[in-house]
Design a protein around this motif. Structure first.
Motif, PDB file in Angstrom:
ATOM      1  N   GLY A   1      10.654  48.359  82.236  1.00  0.00           N
ATOM      2  CA  GLY A   1      12.089  48.702  82.150  1.00  0.00           C
ATOM      3  C   GLY A   1      12.527  49.078  80.482  1.00  0.00           C
ATOM      4  O   GLY A   1      13.165  49.809  80.086  1.00  0.00           O
ATOM      5  N   ALA A   2      11.818  47.903  79.666  1.00  0.00           N
ATOM      6  CA  ALA A   2      12.062  48.258  78.159  1.00  0.00           C
ATOM      7  C   ALA A   2      10.634  47.411  77.420  1.00  0.00           C
ATOM      8  O   ALA A   2      10.504  46.598  77.782  1.00  0.00           O
ATOM      9  CB  ALA A   2      13.364  47.951  77.758  1.00  0.00           C
ATOM     10  N   ARG A   3      10.615  48.037  76.464  1.00  0.00           N
ATOM     11  CA  ARG A   3       9.659  47.666  75.326  1.00  0.00           C
ATOM     12  C   ARG A   3      10.456  47.101  74.064  1.00  0.00           C
ATOM     13  O   ARG A   3      11.208  47.946  73.689  1.00  0.00           O
ATOM     14  CB  ARG A   3       8.590  48.448  75.141  1.00  0.00           C
ATOM     15  N   VAL A   4      10.112  45.956  73.284  1.00  0.00           N
ATOM     16  CA  VAL A   4      10.593  45.699  72.178  1.00  0.00           C
ATOM     17  C   VAL A   4       9.915  46.401  71.149  1.00  0.00           C
ATOM     18  O   VAL A   4       8.773  46.552  70.928  1.00  0.00           O
ATOM     19  CB  VAL A   4      10.726  44.225  72.166  1.00  0.00           C
ATOM     20  N   LYS A   5      10.794  47.066  70.249  1.00  0.00           N
ATOM     21  CA  LYS A   5      10.363  47.678  69.190  1.00  0.00           C
ATOM     22  C   LYS A   5      11.162  47.247  67.910  1.00  0.00           C
ATOM     23  O   LYS A   5      12.317  46.971  68.068  1.00  0.00           O
ATOM     24  CB  LYS A   5      10.642  49.222  69.509  1.00  0.00           C
ATOM     25  N   ALA A   6      10.217  46.989  66.951  1.00  0.00           N
ATOM     26  CA  ALA A   6      10.934  46.581  65.679  1.00  0.00           C
ATOM     27  C   ALA A   6      10.587  47.643  64.591  1.00  0.00           C
ATOM     28  O   ALA A   6       9.742  48.245  64.279  1.00  0.00           O
ATOM     29  CB  ALA A   6      10.142  45.413  65.192  1.00  0.00           C
ATOM     30  N   TYR A   7      11.907  47.916  63.874  1.00  0.00           N
ATOM     31  CA  TYR A   7      11.940  48.749  62.840  1.00  0.00           C
ATOM     32  C   TYR A   7      11.650  47.726  61.519  1.00  0.00           C
ATOM     33  O   TYR A   7      12.642  46.936  61.399  1.00  0.00           O
ATOM     34  CB  TYR A   7      13.107  49.496  62.598  1.00  0.00           C
ATOM     35  N   ILE A   8      10.748  47.900  60.707  1.00  0.00           N
ATOM     36  CA  ILE A   8      10.290  47.121  59.483  1.00  0.00           C
ATOM     37  C   ILE A   8      10.419  47.565  58.264  1.00  0.00           C
ATOM     38  O   ILE A   8       9.969  48.657  57.912  1.00  0.00           O
ATOM     39  CB  ILE A   8       8.838  46.209  59.579  1.00  0.00           C
ATOM     40  N   VAL A   9      11.278  46.939  57.533  1.00  0.00           N
ATOM     41  CA  VAL A   9      11.241  47.162  56.103  1.00  0.00           C
ATOM     42  C   VAL A   9      10.132  46.538  55.300  1.00  0.00           C
ATOM     43  O   VAL A   9      10.398  44.994  55.272  1.00  0.00           O
ATOM     44  CB  VAL A   9      12.710  47.326  55.459  1.00  0.00           C
TER      45      VAL A   9
ATOM     46  N   ILE B   1       2.250  40.923  61.850  1.00  0.00           N
ATOM     47  CA  ILE B   1       3.765  40.549  62.324  1.00  0.00           C
ATOM     48  C   ILE B   1       3.715  40.333  63.824  1.00  0.00           C
ATOM     49  O   ILE B   1       4.540  39.355  64.208  1.00  0.00           O
ATOM     50  CB  ILE B   1       4.702  41.629  61.972  1.00  0.00           C
ATOM     51  N   ARG B   2       3.119  40.901  64.689  1.00  0.00           N
ATOM     52  CA  ARG B   2       3.289  40.966  66.165  1.00  0.00           C
ATOM     53  C   ARG B   2       2.714  39.350  66.457  1.00  0.00           C
ATOM     54  O   ARG B   2       3.365  38.660  67.347  1.00  0.00           O
ATOM     55  CB  ARG B   2       2.474  41.981  67.001  1.00  0.00           C
ATOM     56  N   GLU B   3       1.593  38.782  66.020  1.00  0.00           N
ATOM     57  CA  GLU B   3       1.113  37.685  66.173  1.00  0.00           C
ATOM     58  C   GLU B   3       1.926  36.603  65.907  1.00  0.00           C
ATOM     59  O   GLU B   3       2.278  35.770  66.425  1.00  0.00           O
ATOM     60  CB  GLU B   3      -0.409  37.559  65.638  1.00  0.00           C
ATOM     61  N   PHE B   4       2.540  36.846  64.692  1.00  0.00           N
ATOM     62  CA  PHE B   4       3.225  35.849  64.195  1.00  0.00           C
ATOM     63  C   PHE B   4       4.842  35.731  64.956  1.00  0.00           C
ATOM     64  O   PHE B   4       5.117  34.401  65.323  1.00  0.00           O
ATOM     65  CB  PHE B   4       3.815  36.294  62.604  1.00  0.00           C
ATOM     66  N   VAL B   5       5.355  36.642  65.316  1.00  0.00           N
ATOM     67  CA  VAL B   5       6.401  36.715  66.053  1.00  0.00           C
ATOM     68  C   VAL B   5       6.258  36.225  67.672  1.00  0.00           C
ATOM     69  O   VAL B   5       6.901  35.514  68.264  1.00  0.00           O
ATOM     70  CB  VAL B   5       7.229  38.219  66.368  1.00  0.00           C
ATOM     71  N   ARG B   6       4.786  36.425  68.188  1.00  0.00           N
ATOM     72  CA  ARG B   6       4.484  35.990  69.512  1.00  0.00           C
ATOM     73  C   ARG B   6       4.584  34.339  69.505  1.00  0.00           C
ATOM     74  O   ARG B   6       4.982  33.695  70.333  1.00  0.00           O
ATOM     75  CB  ARG B   6       3.044  36.323  69.706  1.00  0.00           C
ATOM     76  N   GLY B   7       4.265  33.891  68.263  1.00  0.00           N
ATOM     77  CA  GLY B   7       4.166  32.412  68.027  1.00  0.00           C
ATOM     78  C   GLY B   7       5.753  31.838  67.757  1.00  0.00           C
ATOM     79  O   GLY B   7       6.190  30.814  68.069  1.00  0.00           O
ATOM     80  N   ALA B   8       6.324  32.641  67.007  1.00  0.00           N
ATOM     81  CA  ALA B   8       7.762  32.201  66.419  1.00  0.00           C
ATOM     82  C   ALA B   8       8.737  32.562  67.440  1.00  0.00           C
ATOM     83  O   ALA B   8       9.875  31.507  67.332  1.00  0.00           O
ATOM     84  CB  ALA B   8       8.035  32.997  65.076  1.00  0.00           C
ATOM     85  N   HIS B   9       8.693  33.278  68.163  1.00  0.00           N
ATOM     86  CA  HIS B   9       9.687  33.823  69.225  1.00  0.00           C
ATOM     87  C   HIS B   9       9.440  33.420  70.537  1.00  0.00           C
ATOM     88  O   HIS B   9       9.530  32.459  71.273  1.00  0.00           O
ATOM     89  CB  HIS B   9      10.133  35.186  69.058  1.00  0.00           C
ATOM     90  N   SER B  10       8.420  34.086  71.114  1.00  0.00           N
ATOM     91  CA  SER B  10       7.823  33.856  72.474  1.00  0.00           C
ATOM     92  C   SER B  10       6.871  35.036  72.729  1.00  0.00           C
ATOM     93  O   SER B  10       6.424  35.926  72.114  1.00  0.00           O
ATOM     94  CB  SER B  10       8.919  34.301  73.515  1.00  0.00           C
ATOM     95  N   GLN B  11       6.063  34.595  74.011  1.00  0.00           N
ATOM     96  CA  GLN B  11       4.895  35.456  74.304  1.00  0.00           C
ATOM     97  C   GLN B  11       5.400  36.862  74.984  1.00  0.00           C
ATOM     98  O   GLN B  11       4.719  37.786  75.159  1.00  0.00           O
ATOM     99  CB  GLN B  11       4.180  34.847  75.528  1.00  0.00           C
ATOM    100  N   PHE B  12       6.808  36.973  75.382  1.00  0.00           N
ATOM    101  CA  PHE B  12       7.361  38.187  75.999  1.00  0.00           C
ATOM    102  C   PHE B  12       8.269  38.998  75.104  1.00  0.00           C
ATOM    103  O   PHE B  12       8.388  40.108  75.383  1.00  0.00           O
ATOM    104  CB  PHE B  12       7.838  37.874  77.290  1.00  0.00           C
ATOM    105  N   GLY B  13       8.824  38.095  74.236  1.00  0.00           N
ATOM    106  CA  GLY B  13       9.714  38.893  73.175  1.00  0.00           C
ATOM    107  C   GLY B  13       9.369  39.485  72.023  1.00  0.00           C
ATOM    108  O   GLY B  13      10.189  40.257  71.142  1.00  0.00           O
ATOM    109  N   TYR B  14       8.117  39.358  71.837  1.00  0.00           N
ATOM    110  CA  TYR B  14       7.404  40.124  70.243  1.00  0.00           C
ATOM    111  C   TYR B  14       7.743  41.519  70.632  1.00  0.00           C
ATOM    112  O   TYR B  14       7.587  42.177  71.585  1.00  0.00           O
ATOM    113  CB  TYR B  14       6.067  39.474  70.286  1.00  0.00           C
ATOM    114  N   PRO B  15       7.525  42.246  69.315  1.00  0.00           N
ATOM    115  CA  PRO B  15       7.764  43.484  69.000  1.00  0.00           C
ATOM    116  C   PRO B  15       6.331  44.176  69.589  1.00  0.00           C
ATOM    117  O   PRO B  15       5.321  44.147  68.835  1.00  0.00           O
ATOM    118  CB  PRO B  15       8.110  44.186  67.973  1.00  0.00           C
ATOM    119  N   ARG B  16       6.201  44.926  70.665  1.00  0.00           N
ATOM    120  CA  ARG B  16       4.940  45.636  71.124  1.00  0.00           C
ATOM    121  C   ARG B  16       4.838  46.878  70.223  1.00  0.00           C
ATOM    122  O   ARG B  16       3.662  47.377  70.038  1.00  0.00           O
ATOM    123  CB  ARG B  16       5.014  45.992  72.622  1.00  0.00           C
ATOM    124  N   LEU B  17       5.849  47.341  70.031  1.00  0.00           N
ATOM    125  CA  LEU B  17       5.812  48.608  69.031  1.00  0.00           C
ATOM    126  C   LEU B  17       6.518  48.430  67.545  1.00  0.00           C
ATOM    127  O   LEU B  17       7.736  47.524  67.467  1.00  0.00           O
ATOM    128  CB  LEU B  17       6.787  49.868  69.792  1.00  0.00           C
TER     129      LEU B  17
END
Length: 536
Positions: A468-476, A491-507
């Protein structure tokens, strides 16, 4: 609820905590007092003794200046007479494009004294944006200072360039118009984050409805106060403290924001009541990390709003200055709606509880209240307090659609916990739905920003045929880091731990800067519309 009832409930051993009982007692007992005839200028300016201190002006290129009410009152009257001499009549719109100053404040007061409608303008807006707003508000007269006099702002309006000698030639006596409380006083423009900016028409009674100075800031007569932010989004930040008898500090800088100069001025003048937005706090923390040692403060109250307050900024401020930042919530059309309050419990990360005098509910799509723990839209019962706008200027259809029903919809989502505290959960149109999950982009952005390589982040959902959608993060990126697949994966691995296994930015896409709205918030609409670059 009367005091006797409060004591009976307390003695009865109610299961409600004492903090919540105190809050409920206060919230249910709050009453508005709005007279039929009311003029902001009379309540804010005319009532003060001329010898009282009104404003302190500071800046990197000026000596500290102490301004008393007698000077402002005479200048406001001279502005009113000069504006009337331009043919302006009650109900006409008069725009002010001037730097924050005694003269700008006096111009606004002069407009209100005449019974005209003030339209504060921001010098940071482009010429095109200014011309749009001048036309939209059908402005009759534009008042400018020297810094803005040469800007090409052609239109149907006349222009009055501020000149001290010219203004001084007008009479210093003017009888303030006897306006109704419901008469229009000011027009503020929305940031345009959800479409073309609209002019929100605030009545004179609207200042009475700005009770954040009482219930959130706890402002006291004679207290020194500082409010961050451009007056174009709310000149109430100078008018409100004056209504309560406070002294406004105005810090002038050649830069858009000078954290160190501001801290020095606040310390030098022992300002005890401040409003600092999260972006300003964030830059202050990075620029002057040892601010509490270098610039000892007399802070008693600090409030914040405009965007969610990050944990890092809140913790830093408490460590530096010994008090908590009280987070509030509102928007151009209605502020404040939710807040934290001096002397009552706060929960770090929560924007607080409904402000007394404001009927705020979390509703589902059918406008039914949601249960604790369930996500709902923050809604305000229309016409339930004095600040409720008259509508959008010259936009009757939008006015009816937004303000004409039982509820004003903010399009902001939140969750209320069992103690009544409200937790922001993102924009209704920004929520990312992926694989059956609903993800708040704000929470993902906050998690990204905790990674040492991230200076700023903007998060959206991009279409995906399977999820349906993928999470994308624009990073400065922070200084010292370069764009690479390894950094993206970190960053991806960090957010996977800090937020969730499903909400981390895949892009992840690395960018030099993030688009922002006029109020400084991440403009996710612009991110959704931009062409996709190199993704990791």
């Amino acid at each position: 609820m009367a005091d006797a009832e409060f004591m009976e409930e307390r003695a009865a051993g109610t299961a409600m905590s004492e903090d919540r009982l105190r809050y409920e007692h206060w919230y249910r007992g709050y009453r508005w007092d709005v007279p039929e005839r009311y003029n902001v200028a009379r309540d804010v300016c005319d009532k003060h003794s001329p010898e009282r201190l009104a404003m302190i002006l500071t800046g990197e290129s000026i000596e500290d200046r102490f301004v008393h009410w007698g000077e402002i009152q005479m200048l406001a009257n001279r502005f009113a007479n000069s504006i009337a001499a331009q043919g302006v009549r009650p109900g006409d719109r008069v725009a002010v494009l001037m730097s924050a100053s005694v003269e700008a404040a006096a111009a606004i007061l002069g407009i209100l004294k005449l019974g005209a409608i003030g339209v504060p303008m921001a010098a940071l807006w482009s010429d095109e944006s200014l011309v749009y707003r001048l036309g939209c508000a059908q402005v009759a007269l534009l008042i400018v200072d020297d810094a803005n006099a040469a800007r090409p702002l052609e239109g149907m309006h006349r222009t009055l360039r501020y000149d001290a000698a010219h203004i001084a030639s007008f009479d210093s006596v003017f009888e303030t118009a006897d306006t109704r409380a419901d008469d229009p006083a000011l027009i503020y423009f929305t940031s345009g984050s959800t479409g073309k900016p609209k002019g929100v028409v605030a009545p004179h009674r609207g200042l009475i409805g700005h009770n954040e100075f009482e219930v959130c800031q706890d402002l006291r007569d004679g207290e020194r106060s500082y409010w961050m932010g451009d007056w174009a989004w709310g000149v109430y930040k100078v008018l409100g403290p004056w209504r309560y008898g406070a002294v406004n500090l105005v810090h002038m800088s050649a830069h858009r924001y000078d954290p160190e100069g501001l801290l020095a001025a606040l310390s030098r003048h022992q300002v005890s009541n401040v409003f600092l937005n999260p972006s300003g706090l964030r830059l202050m923390m990075k620029t002057v990390p040892d601010a509490g040692t270098r610039y000892p403060q007399a802070f008693r109250i600090c409030c914040s709003a405009n965007e969610p307050l990050g944990r890092a900024e809140a913790t830093w401020f408490r460590e530096q200055f010994g008090i908590d930042v009280l987070e509030n919530y509102g928007m151009t059309e209605a502020y404040p709606m939710v807040g934290n309050f001096h002397g009552l419990r706060i929960k770090p990360g929560s924007m607080g509880r409904p402000v007394p005098g404001w009927d705020v509910q979390l509703l589902d799509d059918a406008e039914h209240p949601v249960a604790d723990g369930e996500q709902g839209e923050i809604c305000l019962r229309t016409r339930s307090n004095p600040q409720f706008p008259l509508g959008y200027w010259n936009r009757p259809d939008d006015t009816q659609a937004v303000f004409g029903g039982e509820w004003f919809h903010t399009n902001d989502l939140a969750v209320r916990d069992a103690d009544g505290f409200i937790w922001y959960d993102g924009r209704k149109d920004d929520v990312i739905k992926t694989s059956g999950y609903r993800i708040s982009p704000f929470e993902v952005e906050e998690a990204c920003c905790q990674h040492p390589a991230v200076a700023a982040a903007g998060v959206i959902g991009v279409s995906d045929p399977e999820r349906g959608a993928r999470v994308k993060a624009y990073i400065v990126l922070a200084e010292g880091f370069d764009a690479s697949g390894a950094v993206a994966e970190s960053i991806r691995e960090f957010v996977r731990g800090a937020h969730s296994q499903f909400g981390y930015p895949r892009l992840i896409e690395f960018v030099d800067e993030l688009p922002s709205s006029q109020s400084g918030k991440v403009n996710r609409k612009a991110l959704r519309e931009r062409a996709r670059g190199a993704e990791f």
